[in-house]
Design a protein around this motif. Sequence first.
Motif, PDB file in Angstrom:
ATOM      1  N   SER A   8       3.575  -6.447  10.565  1.00 23.41           N
ATOM      2  CA  SER A   8       2.923  -5.183  10.918  1.00 23.41           C
ATOM      3  C   SER A   8       3.721  -3.993  10.415  1.00 23.41           C
ATOM      4  O   SER A   8       3.151  -3.013   9.912  1.00 23.41           O
ATOM      5  N   LEU A   9       5.055  -4.062  10.526  1.00 21.14           N
ATOM      6  CA  LEU A   9       5.906  -2.977  10.058  1.00 21.14           C
ATOM      7  C   LEU A   9       5.746  -2.766   8.559  1.00 21.14           C
ATOM      8  O   LEU A   9       5.599  -1.634   8.089  1.00 21.14           O
ATOM      9  N   CYS A  10       5.767  -3.852   7.806  1.00 21.70           N
ATOM     10  CA  CYS A  10       5.622  -3.748   6.345  1.00 21.70           C
ATOM     11  C   CYS A  10       4.269  -3.172   5.956  1.00 21.70           C
ATOM     12  O   CYS A  10       4.172  -2.314   5.073  1.00 21.70           O
ATOM     13  N   VAL A  11       3.213  -3.661   6.626  1.00 22.03           N
ATOM     14  CA  VAL A  11       1.874  -3.158   6.317  1.00 22.03           C
ATOM     15  C   VAL A  11       1.765  -1.676   6.634  1.00 22.03           C
ATOM     16  O   VAL A  11       1.234  -0.880   5.845  1.00 22.03           O
ATOM     17  N   LEU A  12       2.287  -1.280   7.813  1.00 24.92           N
ATOM     18  CA  LEU A  12       2.197   0.111   8.233  1.00 24.92           C
ATOM     19  C   LEU A  12       2.910   1.047   7.261  1.00 24.92           C
ATOM     20  O   LEU A  12       2.354   2.069   6.833  1.00 24.92           O
ATOM     21  N   LEU A  13       4.141   0.695   6.882  1.00 24.52           N
ATOM     22  CA  LEU A  13       4.890   1.540   5.959  1.00 24.52           C
ATOM     23  C   LEU A  13       4.264   1.543   4.572  1.00 24.52           C
ATOM     24  O   LEU A  13       4.225   2.577   3.897  1.00 24.52           O
ATOM     25  N   GLY A  14       3.759   0.389   4.148  1.00 22.05           N
ATOM     26  CA  GLY A  14       3.108   0.327   2.847  1.00 22.05           C
ATOM     27  C   GLY A  14       1.869   1.202   2.781  1.00 22.05           C
ATOM     28  O   GLY A  14       1.646   1.935   1.812  1.00 22.05           O
ATOM     29  N   LEU A  15       1.056   1.155   3.833  1.00 24.77           N
ATOM     30  CA  LEU A  15      -0.164   1.962   3.864  1.00 24.77           C
ATOM     31  C   LEU A  15       0.154   3.443   4.005  1.00 24.77           C
ATOM     32  O   LEU A  15      -0.500   4.292   3.389  1.00 24.77           O
ATOM     33  N   THR A  16       1.167   3.763   4.834  1.00 21.06           N
ATOM     34  CA  THR A  16       1.532   5.170   5.041  1.00 21.06           C
ATOM     35  C   THR A  16       1.984   5.812   3.741  1.00 21.06           C
ATOM     36  O   THR A  16       1.595   6.942   3.417  1.00 21.06           O
ATOM     37  N   SER A  17       2.818   5.109   2.980  1.00 23.20           N
ATOM     38  CA  SER A  17       3.304   5.670   1.722  1.00 23.20           C
ATOM     39  C   SER A  17       2.166   5.883   0.742  1.00 23.20           C
ATOM     40  O   SER A  17       2.130   6.889   0.028  1.00 23.20           O
ATOM     41  N   ARG A  18       1.210   4.977   0.724  1.00 24.35           N
ATOM     42  CA  ARG A  18       0.095   5.107  -0.206  1.00 24.35           C
ATOM     43  C   ARG A  18      -0.810   6.273   0.189  1.00 24.35           C
ATOM     44  O   ARG A  18      -1.253   7.051  -0.664  1.00 24.35           O
ATOM     45  N   SER A 140      15.309 -12.709   8.288  1.00 24.06           N
ATOM     46  CA  SER A 140      14.101 -11.907   8.472  1.00 24.06           C
ATOM     47  C   SER A 140      14.290 -10.497   7.931  1.00 24.06           C
ATOM     48  O   SER A 140      13.383  -9.911   7.328  1.00 24.06           O
ATOM     49  N   LYS A 141      15.498  -9.947   8.122  1.00 20.49           N
ATOM     50  CA  LYS A 141      15.779  -8.603   7.614  1.00 20.49           C
ATOM     51  C   LYS A 141      15.680  -8.557   6.104  1.00 20.49           C
ATOM     52  O   LYS A 141      15.109  -7.612   5.532  1.00 20.49           O
ATOM     53  N   GLN A 142      16.211  -9.574   5.426  1.00 20.96           N
ATOM     54  CA  GLN A 142      16.152  -9.609   3.973  1.00 20.96           C
ATOM     55  C   GLN A 142      14.726  -9.754   3.474  1.00 20.96           C
ATOM     56  O   GLN A 142      14.334  -9.153   2.467  1.00 20.96           O
ATOM     57  N   LYS A 143      13.932 -10.537   4.190  1.00 22.99           N
ATOM     58  CA  LYS A 143      12.535 -10.704   3.798  1.00 22.99           C
ATOM     59  C   LYS A 143      11.759  -9.404   3.960  1.00 22.99           C
ATOM     60  O   LYS A 143      10.939  -9.038   3.114  1.00 22.99           O
ATOM     61  N   VAL A 144      12.016  -8.704   5.074  1.00 18.69           N
ATOM     62  CA  VAL A 144      11.375  -7.404   5.290  1.00 18.69           C
ATOM     63  C   VAL A 144      11.795  -6.418   4.208  1.00 18.69           C
ATOM     64  O   VAL A 144      10.975  -5.676   3.658  1.00 18.69           O
ATOM     65  N   ALA A 145      13.088  -6.416   3.884  1.00 23.48           N
ATOM     66  CA  ALA A 145      13.596  -5.498   2.865  1.00 23.48           C
ATOM     67  C   ALA A 145      12.957  -5.768   1.514  1.00 23.48           C
ATOM     68  O   ALA A 145      12.556  -4.843   0.794  1.00 23.48           O
ATOM     69  N   THR A 146      12.832  -7.039   1.168  1.00 24.58           N
ATOM     70  CA  THR A 146      12.208  -7.395  -0.106  1.00 24.58           C
ATOM     71  C   THR A 146      10.746  -6.958  -0.139  1.00 24.58           C
ATOM     72  O   THR A 146      10.273  -6.394  -1.128  1.00 24.58           O
ATOM     73  N   ALA A 147      10.029  -7.220   0.966  1.00 28.05           N
ATOM     74  CA  ALA A 147       8.616  -6.831   1.032  1.00 28.05           C
ATOM     75  C   ALA A 147       8.451  -5.316   0.923  1.00 28.05           C
ATOM     76  O   ALA A 147       7.578  -4.819   0.205  1.00 28.05           O
ATOM     77  N   LEU A 148       9.301  -4.576   1.625  1.00 27.35           N
ATOM     78  CA  LEU A 148       9.199  -3.113   1.589  1.00 27.35           C
ATOM     79  C   LEU A 148       9.520  -2.561   0.205  1.00 27.35           C
ATOM     80  O   LEU A 148       8.879  -1.627  -0.266  1.00 27.35           O
ATOM     81  N   CYS A 149      10.517  -3.138  -0.457  1.00 29.41           N
ATOM     82  CA  CYS A 149      10.865  -2.663  -1.797  1.00 29.41           C
ATOM     83  C   CYS A 149       9.724  -2.905  -2.779  1.00 29.41           C
ATOM     84  O   CYS A 149       9.490  -2.099  -3.676  1.00 29.41           O
ATOM     85  N   ILE A 150       9.011  -4.011  -2.612  1.00 26.63           N
ATOM     86  CA  ILE A 150       7.864  -4.281  -3.487  1.00 26.63           C
ATOM     87  C   ILE A 150       6.706  -3.350  -3.143  1.00 26.63           C
ATOM     88  O   ILE A 150       6.091  -2.737  -4.024  1.00 26.63           O
TER      89      ILE A 150
END
Length: 454
Positions: A8-18, A140-150
């Motif tokens: 949910s965090l990754c989706v939220l930040l991804g959508l917000t930036s877009r 989990s932190k590394q996976k979140v970081a990778t997803a957010l960077c992409i």
Amino acid sequence: MENWSLFSLCVLLGLTSRWAVSFHSYSGAGKPPMFGDYEAQRHWQEVTYNLPVHEWYFNTTNNDLNYWGLDYPPLTAYHSLVCAYVAKLLNPEWVELHASRGYESHSHKLFMRATVLFTDILIYIPAVLLYCFYFCDGSSKQKVATALCILLYPGLILIDYGHFQYNSVSLGLALWGILGLGLGWDLFGSLAFTLALNYKQMELYHSLPFFCYLLGKCIKQGLTGRGFFQLAKISLTVLVTFALCWMPFLSDPKQPLQVLHRLFPFGRGLFEDKVANTWCSLNVLIKIKTLLSRETQLFLSYCTHLGFCLFLRLMFFLFVFFHSMLPLLVKDGLLLPYVVTSLAFLFLSLYLLSALERSTEEELRLGIYRKLTRHWLPKLNLSRIIKWKFWFSLVAMAVLSFTSVWLEPPAKFPDLFPVLVSILSFLHFLGFIIYFNLVQLMEPQRKKSQKKTN
């Protein structure tokens, strides 16, 4: 529960930036007579909605190919048609034949950006999250970081939401193809990548690794038994998918030939908008543009690319240095989003991924470089050099960004800053291509086998 929260965090930040980028300028806003890529995508909706399929790629009275004629594969055209039906329901003026040319309004801008966001949510973001959370190693932190960077990569966001290129569709489909192969679902992976290829011809860059991987897998299973039947099923999947995508254009031989002619506009040459960093950089030293004919330039480009693929075992390597888009983004009034998204991306890379902390010779796989330099420079600190090169790169980009915006180039060299941007980007590309190929070709076989197992 934790994974769903991270999702949910990754989706939220991804959508917000877009969505934040959507409130800024876009390509060609208020700039007649062509109005930029925004108008191109709107015009394709107008064409596909109002004209029969056999006229989409042909120059006719109602379809002037010199005014943003369709130059992407059929799946892009079908996507434009679907968007056009929605646009027609919301406001018929948006896709009215001829009369809608150059149409601009706040509501239509939101509609266009919403179409990009919808495809991100439908195709690209789920593929990225699935890849990062289920195929990447680490905490989990590394996976979140990778997803957010992409998801927060500035280049893709600004081009898709500023130029409405829908790159996330083709890249998302290609990533679904990779996921399919990773899960052992070869037919699904082949289907997804074929759809990506039929959406954007740019996916030809990815086609060689897909082809080699699947062919190699079938050969290992034996072409006289199970491998042959698997190869037949994959081939049939690809052919049927292509046939379905191109079916409306197969009734007349002139149709597919014209589509192909539009997909590969060799008449534009290598130097349009200075986006071919390698050739623009070489042209500074050797006047390729004036010494060689356009046909010879294209042949040279083809042979060079093929040579890299065959002799360097470089199946695919596309290092997109965001910085190389700077002249285009400045022209389109996207300087502020460029700065903000670049700084955010840099922060995520350094803070969440700890990029500079993970820079030992072992982590950077610099063993081969240590062997090459130990006889002449035994005390050379390669890890420290990498860090200094990183900071030098950032400073050079910042300086070029500042000078490109605030300083006027000399009258004798009006293209000075775009050329310097191309040269800097080319040098990065060259450095990375040398690094990865040396690692790939000369790393001990034991380590390579271990990495393949992992």
